[in-house]
Enzyme design. Structure first.
Site, PDB file in Angstrom:
ATOM      1  N   HIS A 321    -135.407  50.834  -2.914  1.00  0.00           N
ATOM      2  CA  HIS A 321    -135.679  48.989  -2.321  1.00  0.00           C
ATOM      3  C   HIS A 321    -136.009  49.605  -1.170  1.00  0.00           C
ATOM      4  CE1 HIS A 321    -132.982  49.222   1.402  1.00  0.00           C
ATOM      5  NE2 HIS A 321    -131.960  49.668   0.880  1.00  0.00           N
ATOM      6  N   CYS A 339    -129.192  55.346   0.639  1.00  0.00           N
ATOM      7  CA  CYS A 339    -130.597  54.603  -0.460  1.00  0.00           C
ATOM      8  C   CYS A 339    -131.987  55.033  -0.010  1.00  0.00           C
ATOM      9  CB  CYS A 339    -130.510  53.186  -0.162  1.00  0.00           C
ATOM     10  SG  CYS A 339    -129.069  51.482  -0.782  1.00  0.00           S
TER      11      CYS A 339
END
Length: 398
Positions: A321, A339
């Site tokens: 992301h 992440c």
């Protein structure tokens, strides 16, 4: 003949009826073939999973016509043309079968039987299939099938499942629960790109449990797009995208920083292994609630962030992301909660580019990805995956 409808093109002795069906011919006149059809004429509770069988003595089957509501039902003829058997039948339905046999002397016998199949106490249905109809997906995409109830006779149901692809692949089914079965290709050998795949289930008449039958067949098509293979390293802190084997894009990342150990697992580390992209969120709302910390409790690591252009790769909260606030660390230091933080422009590009089912291979972390964390089924050894098939076998899809 009691309960039997006979259409005889040559002289015949009539017939005899038993519990297995109706038999006609072969007694009064020498050289007349004897034909046995099951279920017999007038049967009201025929077993759908048994189908229709036709056998001939003293001759060969010339033709068999089985119909439901005027439409033909498929069947197979033996090599010696003395036996014919249909596929499974729809429960609670009325059928008609006409069989014609001819002897070596040229004499024929014709039998017609009309019967009904039993009505099941419970029905087996497919309530969900991933991917969606007509969806274009990545080369790692599994086929996930969910039924409306637990499947007791998994062998019978699995025999009814079919996967066909334009370009051949080897795969296998694996029952991950009482009502869920998943198909994937062999480890390291994904779907070939740019082709069509068809999943079908010939469930009508399949006995999946006590007094439980499939009623309707099912079919769904989807498409495999270009091969998208993403390779990322938490050590080099870089991500590379390959399309059909050619590198097309690369960018710096910041992966999981580590430091939060729960039950022996560092939950702030990115997992190493073969992930698959599962979906997209724009934005994704990420909070510390997953680790039991109030987002307002900043002292203990609480957070709530609105993240644009997020592509999920696991069930444990891992995404590729956008993260503008960590651009300074990307390519230099791992500072995320697990992440793969990416530059905003790169993340936006990947969000538009990715299919569901794209392969994301992450290396460098000591935290290993579990096979059931999201769609990470390639983490299971191939031999173990095949053992999860009720039939313990591989499937060729060509």
């Amino acid at each position: 003949m009691a309960g039997a409808v006979l259409l005889l093109t040559t002289a015949c002795s009539g017939g005899e009826e038993d519990g297995d069906g109706v038999t006609v011919g072969g007694k009064a006149e020498a050289g007349t073939p004897q034909v046995t059809v099951a279920p017999g004429n007038g049967e009201l509770k025929a077993r759908p999973d048994k189908g229709v069988s036709v056998t001939v003595a003293g001759g060969a089957i010339e033709s068999v016509t089985l119909t439901y509501k005027g439409k033909p039902v498929a069947g197979a003829l033996s090599a010696d043309k003395t036996r014919w058997r249909s596929r499974t039948l729809r429960p609670g339905a009325r059928y008609q079968v006409t069989a014609v046999a001819r002897s070596p002397q040229g004499k024929t016998t014709t039998v017609t039987s009309t019967f009904s199949t039993l009505k099941p106490a419970a029905e087996l249905d497919i309530i969900d299939v991933t991917p969606r109809p007509g969806e274009t997906v990545g080369v790692g995409m599994p086929i996930m099938v969910t039924f409306n109830r637990p499947v007791e006779n998994k062998k019978a149901v699995e025999k009814a499942l079919r996967v066909r692809s334009t370009k051949p692949a080897t795969g296998a089914w694996n029952w991950v629960g009482s009502n869920t079965v998943i198909f994937r290709t062999e480890n390291g050998k994904y779907w070939q790109p740019n082709q069509q795949v068809t999943f079908s289930a010939k469930l009508s008449g399949v006995r999946s449990g006590k007094s439980t039958y499939g009623v309707d067949d099912f079919s769904q098509r989807f498409r495999i797009g270009d091969s998208h293979i993403v390779v990322a390293s938490t050590k080099t802190k870089r991500l590379v995208v390959k399309e059909n084997g050619r590198t097309i894009k690369s960018w710096p990342i910041s992966a999981g920083k580590g430091g939060r150990v729960v039950n022996g697992v560092d939950t702030f580390l990115t997992t190493s292994g073969i992930h698959l992209t599962m979906g997209k969120e724009n934005p994704a709302i990420m909070t510390s609630e997953w680790m039991g910390v109030d987002p307002k409790d900043k002292k203990n690591g609480g957070y709530r962030e609105v993240i644009p252009h997020a592509v999920r790769i696991s069930n444990s909260g891992e995404y590729i992301h956008s993260m503008a606030s960590t651009v300074w660390a990307q390519g230099r230091q791992n500072v995320s909660h697990g992440c793969l933080n990416s530059p905003p422009a790169a993340a936006q590009w990947f969000y538009k580019y990715a299919y569901r089912g794209d392969v994301v291979i992450i290396t460098g972390s000591k935290r290993k990805l579990e096979w059931n964390n999201g769609w990470s089924y390639y983490q299971m050894p191939w031999s173990s995956w095949v053992k999860g098939s009720a039939l313990d076998r591989t499937v060729t899809t060509g």
